[in-house]
Structures are given as C-alpha cells and as structure tokens.
Design a protein around this motif. Structure first.
Motif, PDB file in Angstrom:
ATOM      1  N   ILE A  85       0.819  -1.206   0.000  1.00  0.00           N
ATOM      2  CA  ILE A  85       0.000   0.000   0.000  1.00  0.00           C
ATOM      3  C   ILE A  85       0.855   1.260   0.000  1.00  0.00           C
ATOM      4  O   ILE A  85       0.335   2.356   0.010  1.00  0.00           O
ATOM      5  CB  ILE A  85      -0.949   0.011   1.217  1.00  0.00           C
ATOM      6  N   HIS A  86       2.198   1.094   0.033  1.00  0.00           N
ATOM      7  CA  HIS A  86       3.100   2.239  -0.057  1.00  0.00           C
ATOM      8  C   HIS A  86       3.241   2.637  -1.530  1.00  0.00           C
ATOM      9  O   HIS A  86       3.229   1.788  -2.411  1.00  0.00           O
ATOM     10  CB  HIS A  86       4.470   1.860   0.521  1.00  0.00           C
ATOM     11  N   PRO A  87       3.378   3.923  -1.830  1.00  0.00           N
ATOM     12  CA  PRO A  87       3.475   4.344  -3.231  1.00  0.00           C
ATOM     13  C   PRO A  87       4.589   3.664  -3.998  1.00  0.00           C
ATOM     14  O   PRO A  87       4.429   3.340  -5.164  1.00  0.00           O
ATOM     15  CB  PRO A  87       3.705   5.854  -3.128  1.00  0.00           C
ATOM     16  N   PHE A  88       5.782   3.421  -3.360  1.00  0.00           N
ATOM     17  CA  PHE A  88       6.876   2.773  -4.079  1.00  0.00           C
ATOM     18  C   PHE A  88       6.482   1.365  -4.508  1.00  0.00           C
ATOM     19  O   PHE A  88       6.727   0.939  -5.633  1.00  0.00           O
ATOM     20  CB  PHE A  88       8.120   2.703  -3.199  1.00  0.00           C
ATOM     21  N   ALA A  89       5.863   0.647  -3.588  1.00  0.00           N
ATOM     22  CA  ALA A  89       5.502  -0.726  -3.908  1.00  0.00           C
ATOM     23  C   ALA A  89       4.423  -0.775  -4.968  1.00  0.00           C
ATOM     24  O   ALA A  89       4.382  -1.689  -5.781  1.00  0.00           O
ATOM     25  CB  ALA A  89       5.034  -1.452  -2.658  1.00  0.00           C
TER      26      ALA A  89
ATOM     27  N   VAL B 270      -4.809   8.240  12.398  1.00  0.00           N
ATOM     28  CA  VAL B 270      -5.212   9.442  13.132  1.00  0.00           C
ATOM     29  C   VAL B 270      -5.123  10.670  12.231  1.00  0.00           C
ATOM     30  O   VAL B 270      -6.028  11.521  12.219  1.00  0.00           O
ATOM     31  CB  VAL B 270      -4.334   9.631  14.383  1.00  0.00           C
ATOM     32  N   ALA B 271      -4.062  10.751  11.454  1.00  0.00           N
ATOM     33  CA  ALA B 271      -3.918  11.873  10.528  1.00  0.00           C
ATOM     34  C   ALA B 271      -5.024  11.849   9.476  1.00  0.00           C
ATOM     35  O   ALA B 271      -5.569  12.897   9.103  1.00  0.00           O
ATOM     36  CB  ALA B 271      -2.546  11.832   9.862  1.00  0.00           C
ATOM     37  N   TYR B 272      -5.353  10.651   9.020  1.00  0.00           N
ATOM     38  CA  TYR B 272      -6.436  10.524   8.031  1.00  0.00           C
ATOM     39  C   TYR B 272      -7.761  10.980   8.639  1.00  0.00           C
ATOM     40  O   TYR B 272      -8.545  11.682   7.985  1.00  0.00           O
ATOM     41  CB  TYR B 272      -6.542   9.078   7.548  1.00  0.00           C
TER      42      TYR B 272
ATOM     43  N   PHE C  90      -4.387  11.103   0.079  1.00  0.00           N
ATOM     44  CA  PHE C  90      -3.716  10.931   1.372  1.00  0.00           C
ATOM     45  C   PHE C  90      -3.779   9.470   1.799  1.00  0.00           C
ATOM     46  O   PHE C  90      -2.773   8.888   2.230  1.00  0.00           O
ATOM     47  CB  PHE C  90      -4.386  11.819   2.421  1.00  0.00           C
ATOM     48  N   ALA C  91      -4.961   8.874   1.681  1.00  0.00           N
ATOM     49  CA  ALA C  91      -5.125   7.470   2.076  1.00  0.00           C
ATOM     50  C   ALA C  91      -4.275   6.555   1.208  1.00  0.00           C
ATOM     51  O   ALA C  91      -3.649   5.616   1.711  1.00  0.00           O
ATOM     52  CB  ALA C  91      -6.598   7.075   1.979  1.00  0.00           C
ATOM     53  N   SER C  92      -4.211   6.851  -0.088  1.00  0.00           N
ATOM     54  CA  SER C  92      -3.430   6.010  -0.996  1.00  0.00           C
ATOM     55  C   SER C  92      -1.934   6.129  -0.718  1.00  0.00           C
ATOM     56  O   SER C  92      -1.221   5.129  -0.672  1.00  0.00           O
ATOM     57  CB  SER C  92      -3.742   6.392  -2.442  1.00  0.00           C
ATOM     58  N   TYR C  93      -1.456   7.345  -0.503  1.00  0.00           N
ATOM     59  CA  TYR C  93      -0.016   7.563  -0.336  1.00  0.00           C
ATOM     60  C   TYR C  93       0.491   7.007   0.984  1.00  0.00           C
ATOM     61  O   TYR C  93       1.566   6.409   1.043  1.00  0.00           O
ATOM     62  CB  TYR C  93       0.296   9.049  -0.436  1.00  0.00           C
ATOM     63  N   TYR C  94      -0.281   7.197   2.054  1.00  0.00           N
ATOM     64  CA  TYR C  94       0.192   6.788   3.365  1.00  0.00           C
ATOM     65  C   TYR C  94      -0.294   5.406   3.777  1.00  0.00           C
ATOM     66  O   TYR C  94      -0.170   5.024   4.935  1.00  0.00           O
ATOM     67  CB  TYR C  94      -0.212   7.819   4.421  1.00  0.00           C
ATOM     68  N   GLY C  95      -0.838   4.680   2.848  1.00  0.00           N
ATOM     69  CA  GLY C  95      -1.142   3.275   3.113  1.00  0.00           C
ATOM     70  C   GLY C  95      -2.319   3.031   4.022  1.00  0.00           C
ATOM     71  O   GLY C  95      -2.371   2.010   4.699  1.00  0.00           O
ATOM     72  N   VAL C  96      -3.276   3.952   4.059  1.00  0.00           N
ATOM     73  CA  VAL C  96      -4.491   3.704   4.830  1.00  0.00           C
ATOM     74  C   VAL C  96      -5.377   2.801   3.997  1.00  0.00           C
ATOM     75  O   VAL C  96      -5.712   3.124   2.862  1.00  0.00           O
ATOM     76  CB  VAL C  96      -5.224   5.022   5.161  1.00  0.00           C
TER      77      VAL C  96
END
Length: 550
Positions: A104-108, A218-220, A251-257
C-alpha cells in the motif's frame, strides 16, 4: 557463478566472540544513526496513468535516490571487511534500519498490484561476495505476501533481488536460516544467492495490524473531519466532492491507509447523522458493500471494531424503517413524518435500499432472519392500528353511559367508527400496492401479514364500542356503520386475504342488534295493529247504535 557459498561464508572458521562483537557494534552504530535515517523521504514523480514499465523505472530511480541518501547518512555505520580475508561475513541487524515498504506504499504500488515487503540492502562489495544474515523484525500483511530483498552495490547500482514467499516461511517456521536465489531483472538471470535468517510468527493482535500505523489513521481521521466541516457535511449532504475528495483519497493512498478503513471511518461519520431516507441508505450501502466482501480475518482489530459498531447502527435504522414504513417522508429533515398522516397507497422510496442493506447484513434465506423481518412489518401494522384507534378512545375509555348520550354526540361517535373502518381499509390497500411492486422478499406476503392484525384490532374495537354505545335503532349514522363493516368484510374477501379467525364479521357484530330492532319493530307494529283494531271496533259499534239505536 556456482550456487554454493564461497569459503568466506563458512561460519565455522569464524570465532563466535568476533561474530558477536561485530554484530553488537553494527547494531549500535545503526541505531545511533536512526534519527537521521528516519528523515529521509523520497517522493516518486510518476504519472497517474503511466504504464507498468514507466512505473518500474520510476521505482528504480526512487530506490537509487533513497540508497544515496541512506549511504550519506550512515556511511560511518557500515562495516566493510577485506575481500581477501577468509572471514568475509557481514552480520547485520536491520530491525530498525531496514527500509520496509508494503504493497500500500506508493513505491511498492509502482512495482505491482501484489502485496510486497521491499528491503533495500546496501552491499559493501559486489554481490558475489555479499551473503548477509538479516535478523528481521517485521509484520507482513498475510501469507499471500512476498518478501523482496533488493541488493545494491556501494554505488547504489542494482545487483539483483531475492524473493521469499511468506507462505513458505509459515509452512516450516523451524527452518529460519535459508538460502534464497538472487536474480537480476528483467533478464531473470541467476546471479547468486543470499542467506537470510527469518523468524516468522503470528498472533491475533499482530494479524489485525493491517490498516496502517496509528499515526497514519489518526492523521487521516483529522483530514477527513476537516474536509467534512468545510464541505458542510450533514444529513442531506453526505458526500465529499471536488478537491477535498481528491485530497482525502490521495492521502489514504499515499500513506497506506487501507480501503476498508477509509470506508468504515467514513461510514462511522455517516451513521452519526443517518436518516431513514433513500439517499442516506444508498450511501451506506455503497460504502458497506465492499467491506462486507472482505474476510473479517483479513481486517484489522480496529476495522473489525468499527465494522461491528456500524452494523449495529445500520441494524437499528433498518428496524426503524421497517416498523415505520408508512410514516417515512423524504421531504422531512428527519426522514419521518412529523404529523401523522393516512396511508398514501404508494411505497416509500427508502424501502428499496433498506431491503438491500438488510440482505447485505443478514442471510435472508435463514428462517430466523425471515421471521425477524416479518416481525418488523407486523410491529408496524400494530403501530398504525393503534394510531387509528386513538381517535375513538374517548368513546371506549370514558365512563359515560352511551344510552344517555344526546343524539348529536351519538351520531358523531358512529361517524368516527365508520372513519376508523375506512382508514384501516386504506392501510390494507396500501400493503397490497406495496406487495405488487415486488420490492420486498418473496417470503413476505405483506397484505396477509398485516390484515389479520388490522382485522382483529378493528373487531375488538367495534365490539367494545357497541357495548359502550349500543345502537338505539337503524338511524342513518348507525346504518352507515353497518354498511361500512359489511363492505370491509366483502373487500377482504375480494382482495384474496386469507380468512381470519376472530376478524371482522358484520353479521356476528350486528346480528343481535338487528334482531332486537326487528323484534322491537314487530312489537311496535303489533301494538299499532291492535290499537287500530280496537279503534275500528269502537267505530263500528258507534255506527250501529246510531243506526238502530233509539
């Protein structure tokens, strides 16, 4: 090159004290450089609709940049040993220093749609002389994951990668020290192998940590709350739109939520302002349906907790809809009629998504679930029936003697009872119309489900009324009530409503009163005839006397 390890990898010729010394020294130095390493960030600039090859190139470029920054931040922490020495072995503990990415990380996501953990290892020498032991402390998402170890040389050049399947580790957890083949892509050329020490274990708590770190969720949540506040999220404005929707999704996609967490968290906010309306139920169904498709064992503990709370709230609003299916009002802010109104003859729009949601939450083929759903509609019929009867309570619950009522009050009471019958008839007719729409499950025969309740309650109310206010005679208001009762019985038969024991029977209700009226009329006629006969006899006697009397 051969697949056997070079002589420098023979652990038996290396003293355990020296091994322990190097291990502790490396671990201490790497830990001391952690604060600088954690600040290293790489943002891949990849087009949204790029092809897989372009994505892979962007991934490699981002990896090289990360390696360069990693090297500059920790070059004093890397232990290099002489290649000519027989003791060429590097023992590293990367429990805190490895760069761990998940699918779920952008690199992966640039690499594949599969689920991966990516480890970037800085090799001090060419790959032929590099056989590290890795003490791994990590948490894969599940058995379907792959562990990819990418090996780069001291200049950050790609040397190859090894792919370890988590399922193979789980099958034999006792075999922790293994050799894994190293391949160079895209030629898929075998270039060597790497030895990894991997200890794999799971627990229920660990298996539930799949929705992202606490800080990310929490940030999400904070971002979602801000977006909702700015876009005036409320009962009739339940969807984000425009730049804020894009920002929350990115945000959810980039930070793996995880997708499940984003939908469940949004659902939690929707349920706080949910109303029994068509638009609200549609939003709930669209958000909940994908989550219900997931295996609960694949959801995190937090996601399962939110899912349970949401399901309870959805169940409560569904019960409210089914038990008030004739009192729903799309134009009302609350979704319910503020003032009681008679049945309209048309089904409420919210019924369709409500049935879909009920099917989503329950196995509709289970007899117990079917019985519960039928019970909700029966409860609705009881509520409607009681509401209709409330208009006539004053004539039943009062202590006034009906026989002493003035004609005007008595006439009004019978007119209200007639209105009660007509209202109940309309309720059953509305159920028939809803049934014809085929929006309810096939096992629910709504008219035959509600009609017995209406008929029994109406029959009891009529009996009680006739006891309290017996009909004095076949006056117009009384005859209108008798005719309305007979029409109700006839309509129930014409609507194919099954016979109801104890239901409305006009003859049974009014037979004694009608018989009494007939008997009273007969006696009245007899008295009238007797009086006429006596009158005639007296009249004949007087005529005879006048004619023959003296």
């Amino acid at each position: 090159m051969g697949l056997d390890p070079p002589p420098g990898c023979n652990l038996s010729i290396m003293k355990m004290e020296s091994l322990h010394h190097h291990f502790c020294k490396v671990n201490s130095m790497l830990y001391s450089g952690w604060e600088s390493l954690r600040k290293v960030r790489v943002t891949p600039n990849t087009p949204t609709n790029s092809s897989l090859s372009k994505q892979s190139l962007a991934y490699l470029q981002a990896s090289r940049q990360y390696i360069k920054e990693l090297k500059s931040s920790s070059e004093d922490d890397v232990i290099k040993m002489q290649p000519g020495s027989s003791e060429t072995r590097v023992v590293c503990s990367f429990s805190n220093s490895l760069c761990i990415f998940s699918s779920i990380h952008p690199f992966a996501s640039l690499l594949s749609n599969a689920c991966y953990l990516i480890f970037l290892i800085l090799a001090p020498y060419p790959v032929e002389n590099f056989f590290p032991d890795i003490l791994l402390h990590s948490l894969p998402d599940g058995l379907r994951d792959d562990l990819i170890v990418r090996v780069l040389d001291s200049k950050g050049q790609y040397c190859g990668h090894a792919l370890a399947q988590v399922v193979s580790l789980a099958d034999d957890p006792g075999d922790k020290l293994r050799w894994w083949l190293l391949y160079r892509e895209p030629e898929h050329e075998l270039v060597g192998r790497v030895q990894l020490y991997i200890h794999y274990s799971t627990s229920q708590e660990e298996n539930n940590l799949k929705c992202g770190s606490v800080a990310e969720t929490v940030a999400y949540d904070l971002l979602l709350e801000v977006a909702m506040k700015i876009q005036h999220f409320q009962q009739r404005n339940l969807l984000l739109h425009g730049p804020w929707k894009w920002l929350v999704n990115e945000f959810a996609s980039y930070y793996g939520v995880s997708d499940a967490y984003t939908k469940l968290r949004y659902l939690a906010y929707v349920m706080d302002v949910a109303t029994p309306t068509e638009d609200c139920l549609t939003v709930i169904h669209d958000l909940l349906s994908p989550v219900k498709g997931y295996n609960k064992h694949k959801l995190s503990h937090q996601e399962n907790r939110i899912l349970g709370e949401v399901e309870d709230q959805v169940q409560q609003i569904l019960i409210e809809i089914f038990e008030n299916y004739k009192s729903l009002d799309e134009s009302s802010p609350s979704g319910m009629m503020s003032v009681y109104k008679a049945a309209t003859g048309a089904p409420a729009p919210a019924l369709v998504p409500a049935i879909k949601l009920y099917n989503l939450l329950h196995d509709i083929l289970t007899p117990e679930i079917q019985q519960k759903l039928c019970g909700y509609f029966q409860a609705a019929a009881k509520k409607r029936s009681r509401r209709h009867q409330a208009e006539t309570d004053e004539f039943i619950l009062s202590n006034n003697d009906g026989a002493l009522m003035d004609p005007t009050t008595l006439s009004m009471s019978y007119q209200k009872m007639k209105t009660l019958i007509l209202g109940i008839k309309k309720e059953i007719f509305t159920d028939i119309e809803i049934h014809k729409q085929n929006i309810l499950p096939s096992f629910i025969d709504l008219p035959n489900l509600s009609a017995p309740i209406y008929s029994l309650d109406l029959c009891r109310r009529l009996r009680a009324f006739l006891v309290e206010c017996p009909p004095p005679g076949p006056s117009p208001p009384v005859m209108e009530l008798v005719i309305a009762t007979a029409d109700f019985q006839r309509d129930m038969s014409s609507w194919n409503i099954k016979p109801i024991k104890g239901g409305i029977e006009a003859k049974e209700l009014f037979h004694s009163y009608i018989t009494s009226w007939i008997e009273e009329k007969r006696h009245s006629l007899l008295d009238s005839c007797k009086q006429d006969k006596d009158w005639r006899r007296r009249g004949t006697t007087r005529k005879y006397r006048r004619r023959f009397g003296k």
